[in-house]
Design a protein around this motif. Structure first.
Motif: not given
Length: 333
Positions: A187-193, A199
């Motif tokens: 979830t940090t890696y995708t940053d809200g998307r 992913d």
């Protein structure tokens, strides 16, 4: 219903006066503790609430807090953690007199005081105080979740799609704490998307199973140098050749199963349901299974099983036999 489901149905108003968390799974205990503390609105700066880790705190001071009338409010919340005397763990933090004081409080509690006890370990059912607690307290037992329960728990916690969560669970070797950490990582890696399966593959570190799938792919493609390099890296990381061989055998067994089912005209959906495998993972397995004959896969499994026997019976050096596996499987026709 899991212990988490049960806890989620309770409110701060419906929680009983005595609550006990126990079990041998420290990760589950930590999650239960966190959720329970949130439910009772625990705040370490609130003087009407007190937490004592009895492996570090003074037991007499903790018991005095428990036995005293609330001074900064109408109610008091006291939390005791690591009361080893209630478990089968061979540790001790309380004297017999201190344990007796705790038992006497349970017999005659202050109506204004709520007590939460957190025990890391299996409860000692022979102890009188444990029998008493089981009668009067809400007991939240921290036991490992079954695969479907683990999936549902993290789907509910993260609001991610089940396929995403299941792939993360697979890459985390179904380890409760690691699954939570890897969900946070994704979830940090995708940053809200919106999170995708790709992913997960990019963000989550490769598990041993991932590496063995890579090894299987290298073998099937005849890339001996790369396969040897990967095996060397895994051994340097502390993995044993016997363990690598066992997972490699399971992979070829899975390819063989897929081959048989494809020959019976199974659809992708039917394969997923029958093999209980993640759809994302399956799409990388079908092509190799299609491209290889049933005879090749059967011969590969026989060779792997025979090699495992030779290693375990000490017929040859395991490093040599593992290298022979890479060579032979690449050359089986």
């Amino acid at each position: 219903m899991t212990v988490f489901d049960f806890l989620s149905q309770l409110s701060a108003d419906t929680l009983p006066q005595f609550i006990m968390i126990s079990g041998e799974d420290d990760d589950i205990i930590s999650a239960l503790k966190l959720q329970l503390m949130a439910k009772v609105n625990f705040d370490p700066s609130d003087l009407s609430q007190a937490y004592f880790d009895l492996s570090e705190a003074d037991p007499d001071l903790a018991l005095e807090e428990l036995e005293s009338l609330p001074f900064f409010g109408d109610e008091m919340l006291v939390v005791f953690e690591n009361v080893w005397e209630l478990t089968t763990v061979k540790k001790s933090v309380l004297t017999e007199n201190q344990l007796l004081r705790l038992e006497q409080f349970l017999d005659n509690p202050l109506a204004s005081t709520r007590l939460i006890i957190i025990c890391h370990g299996k409860l000692d059912g022979k102890r009188r105080i444990v029998k008493k607690l089981k009668q009067i307290a809400l007991h939240l037992e921290a036991t490992p979740l079954k695969p479907n329960e683990l999936s549902q728990y993290f789907v509910n916690q993260s609001n991610l799609h089940a396929n995403i969560v299941n792939l993360i669970i697979e890459k985390s070797n179904s380890h409760f704490a690691t699954v939570g950490q890897n969900i946070a990582l994704v979830t940090t890696y995708t940053d809200g998307r919106q999170v995708t399966l790709e992913d997960v593959e990019k963000a989550v570190p490769k598990s041993l199973a991932d590496n063995i799938f890579d090894l299987t792919d290298l073998i099937l493609k005849g890339k001996i140098t790369e396969a040897r390099s990967l095996v060397t890296d895994l051994v340097l990381q502390g993995e044993d050749e016997i363990k690598l061989l066992a997972i490699l055998t399971n992979n070829f067994r899975l390819y063989y199963q897929i081959k048989l089912l494809l020959n019976k005209q199974y659809t992708e959906r039917q394969l997923i349901d029958y093999l209980k495998i993640n759809p994302y993972r399956l799409k990388f397995l079908v092509a190799p299974a299609r491209s290889r004959s049933k005879e090749f896969l059967a011969a590969a499994m026989r060779y792997l099983i025979d090699t495992d026997f030779k290693i375990k019976s000490g017929q040859a050096d395991k490093k040599f036999l593992m290298d022979m596996v890479l060579i032979r499987l690449s050359g089986i026709s």
